[in-house]
Design a protein around this motif. Structure first.
Motif, mmCIF file in Angstrom:
data_model
loop_
_atom_site.group_PDB
_atom_site.id
_atom_site.type_symbol
_atom_site.label_atom_id
_atom_site.label_comp_id
_atom_site.label_asym_id
_atom_site.label_seq_id
_atom_site.Cartn_x
_atom_site.Cartn_y
_atom_site.Cartn_z
ATOM 1 N N ARG A 180 5.634 11.733 0.789
ATOM 2 C CA ARG A 180 6.390 11.942 1.905
ATOM 3 C C ARG A 180 6.256 10.765 2.384
ATOM 4 N NH1 ARG A 180 5.381 17.717 4.497
ATOM 5 N NH2 ARG A 180 5.227 19.236 2.634
ATOM 6 N N LEU A 181 5.362 9.656 2.639
ATOM 7 C CA LEU A 181 5.573 8.519 3.487
ATOM 8 C C LEU A 181 5.973 7.966 2.875
ATOM 9 C CD1 LEU A 181 3.119 6.681 4.447
ATOM 10 C CD2 LEU A 181 2.361 5.820 2.367
ATOM 11 N N GLU A 182 7.115 7.072 3.989
ATOM 12 C CA GLU A 182 7.949 6.474 4.823
ATOM 13 C C GLU A 182 7.637 4.727 3.231
ATOM 14 O OE1 GLU A 182 11.017 7.163 5.288
ATOM 15 O OE2 GLU A 182 10.485 9.472 6.105
ATOM 16 N N PRO A 183 8.808 4.286 2.800
ATOM 17 C CA PRO A 183 8.650 2.845 1.914
ATOM 18 C C PRO A 183 8.141 1.667 3.245
ATOM 19 C CG PRO A 183 10.416 4.012 1.316
ATOM 20 C CD PRO A 183 10.293 4.810 2.649
ATOM 21 N N GLY A 184 7.808 0.671 3.258
ATOM 22 C CA GLY A 184 7.890 -0.631 3.756
ATOM 23 C C GLY A 184 6.336 -0.664 3.935
ATOM 24 N N ASP A 185 6.405 -1.990 4.847
ATOM 25 C CA ASP A 185 4.783 -2.605 4.269
ATOM 26 C C ASP A 185 4.239 -2.732 6.568
ATOM 27 O OD1 ASP A 185 6.368 -3.834 2.225
ATOM 28 O OD2 ASP A 185 7.414 -5.370 3.056
ATOM 29 N N ASP A 186 5.095 -1.070 6.532
ATOM 30 C CA ASP A 186 4.231 -1.095 7.882
ATOM 31 C C ASP A 186 2.578 -0.366 7.468
ATOM 32 O OD1 ASP A 186 5.993 -1.633 9.726
ATOM 33 O OD2 ASP A 186 7.215 0.382 9.842
ATOM 34 N N PRO A 187 1.463 -0.341 8.485
ATOM 35 C CA PRO A 187 0.257 -0.546 8.320
ATOM 36 C C PRO A 187 0.602 1.826 8.097
ATOM 37 C CG PRO A 187 0.854 -1.703 10.224
ATOM 38 C CD PRO A 187 1.887 -1.847 9.770
ATOM 39 N N VAL A 188 -0.469 1.738 7.333
ATOM 40 C CA VAL A 188 -0.271 3.531 6.930
ATOM 41 C C VAL A 188 -1.795 4.411 7.783
ATOM 42 C CG1 VAL A 188 0.187 3.730 4.894
ATOM 43 C CG2 VAL A 188 -2.178 3.489 5.297
ATOM 44 N N MET A 214 0.629 -1.233 -0.282
ATOM 45 C CA MET A 214 0.261 -0.267 -0.255
ATOM 46 C C MET A 214 0.837 1.024 0.041
ATOM 47 S SD MET A 214 -3.020 1.788 0.270
ATOM 48 C CE MET A 214 -3.991 0.195 0.125
ATOM 49 N N ARG A 215 1.988 1.022 0.864
ATOM 50 C CA ARG A 215 3.144 2.399 0.941
ATOM 51 C C ARG A 215 3.568 2.886 -0.219
ATOM 52 N NH1 ARG A 215 5.274 4.416 5.732
ATOM 53 N NH2 ARG A 215 3.692 3.418 7.911
ATOM 54 N N THR A 216 3.554 1.708 -0.980
ATOM 55 C CA THR A 216 4.528 1.854 -2.385
ATOM 56 C C THR A 216 3.580 2.410 -4.021
ATOM 57 O OG1 THR A 216 5.455 -0.165 -1.963
ATOM 58 C CG2 THR A 216 5.686 0.891 -3.784
ATOM 59 N N ARG A 217 2.874 2.028 -3.297
ATOM 60 C CA ARG A 217 1.267 2.050 -4.184
ATOM 61 C C ARG A 217 0.708 3.351 -4.150
ATOM 62 N NH1 ARG A 217 -3.541 -1.636 -3.461
ATOM 63 N NH2 ARG A 217 -4.360 -0.771 -5.559
ATOM 64 N N LEU A 218 0.982 4.133 -2.721
ATOM 65 C CA LEU A 218 0.430 5.217 -1.996
ATOM 66 C C LEU A 218 0.934 5.990 -3.406
ATOM 67 C CD1 LEU A 218 -1.577 5.081 0.751
ATOM 68 C CD2 LEU A 218 -2.529 6.204 -1.125
ATOM 69 N N ARG A 219 2.604 5.951 -2.469
ATOM 70 C CA ARG A 219 3.520 6.589 -2.950
ATOM 71 C C ARG A 219 3.961 6.966 -4.520
ATOM 72 N NH1 ARG A 219 8.567 7.771 0.335
ATOM 73 N NH2 ARG A 219 9.394 7.297 -2.390
ATOM 74 N N ALA A 220 3.583 6.311 -5.224
ATOM 75 C CA ALA A 220 3.447 5.801 -7.084
ATOM 76 C C ALA A 220 2.399 6.822 -7.456
ATOM 77 C CB ALA A 220 3.404 4.819 -7.744
ATOM 78 N N GLY A 221 1.787 7.280 -6.407
ATOM 79 C CA GLY A 221 0.135 8.001 -6.729
ATOM 80 C C GLY A 221 -1.213 7.116 -7.337
ATOM 81 N N ASP A 222 -1.043 6.106 -7.165
ATOM 82 C CA ASP A 222 -1.997 4.692 -7.283
ATOM 83 C C ASP A 222 -3.303 5.209 -7.653
ATOM 84 O OD1 ASP A 222 -3.545 2.695 -8.726
ATOM 85 O OD2 ASP A 222 -2.431 1.179 -7.548
ATOM 86 N N PRO A 223 -4.233 5.724 -7.760
ATOM 87 C CA PRO A 223 -5.478 5.844 -7.645
ATOM 88 C C PRO A 223 -6.672 4.937 -6.887
ATOM 89 C CG PRO A 223 -4.836 7.600 -9.891
ATOM 90 C CD PRO A 223 -3.559 6.093 -9.539
ATOM 91 N N GLU A 224 -6.579 3.827 -7.744
ATOM 92 C CA GLU A 224 -6.933 2.932 -6.758
ATOM 93 C C GLU A 224 -6.330 2.746 -5.243
ATOM 94 O OE1 GLU A 224 -9.440 -0.390 -7.178
ATOM 95 O OE2 GLU A 224 -9.687 1.369 -7.816
#
Length: 208
Positions: free
Chosen positions: A55-63, A1-11
């Motif tokens: 600005r969201l830190e990458p990784g697998d931690d919950p958002v 989720m973090r990676t997708r959000l950082r990439a600007g994934d609308p879904e």
């Protein structure tokens, strides 16, 4: 989720909104006690989520802690705006007060009175204590999640929450004293004394 959000994934953003929008609304409603304000906080929170996604830190931690941290900042900004508005309104002439006779209803007066006292008492907590109380007690975040949301150590969250609970008991008692005794029913009202005494004892036990 973090990676997708950082990439600007609308879904990914849509999934995040569906997962947390209602929870953020409930949190904002408890804090502000205003339905429309809570809806505004939700909108602003997710606008900020999108704006700050890189600005969201990458990784697998919950958002979840990150989203609540943004919501907390939005609520802080709104609180400052409300104070400025209140000061401005305070300089205007006071309007004539029209008495609301519905307030004379005795039923549930004590419950409303205590709820009002608690809400006012929470606003009198120190900022850090208030944030921790609202996140952990009202919205159910863990110590670790609250720590991430506020950017402080877990130990700080624990100590602030302990102080908040202790101070809240005292502050609530002070607010109840300010509000005075709830209105008693008229002597000629049809009421069974035994039932009234039982209800009073139940409320008193609840407040202990």
């Amino acid at each position: 989720m973090r990676t997708r959000l950082r990439a600007g994934d609308p879904e990914a953003f849509r999934e995040l909104f569906q997962e947390f929008a209602q929870a953020i609304h409930r949190h904002a409603l408890r804090v502000s006690d205003d339905w429309s304000a809570a809806e505004e906080v939700v909108s602003l929170t997710f606008l900020e989520v999108w704006r700050l996604r890189e600005r969201l830190e990458p990784g697998d931690d919950p958002v979840r802690p990150w989203v609540y941290g943004i919501a907390t900042n939005v609520l802080h900004n709104r609180r400052r705006a409300v104070r400025r508005h209140s000061r401005a309104m305070g300089r205007l002439p006071a309007p004539d007060v029209v008495r609301d006779f519905s307030d004379e209803t005795v039923e549930r007066v004590d419950d409303r009175r205590r709820l009002a006292a608690v809400k006012t008492a929470v606003t009198r907590l120190r900022g850090g204590e208030r944030d921790v109380f609202q996140l952990c007690v009202w919205s159910g975040l863990t110590y670790g999640e609250a720590a991430d949301a506020l950017g402080v150590p877990v130990g700080t969250v624990r100590s602030r929450l302990a102080r908040a609970r202790k101070r809240l008991q005292k502050l609530t008692a002070e607010e109840l004293k300010k509000l005075g005794n709830p209105q008693e029913p008229r002597p000629d009202s049809e009421q069974i004394q035994g039932d009234r005494d039982s209800a009073v004892r139940t409320i008193q036990e609840t407040l202990r």
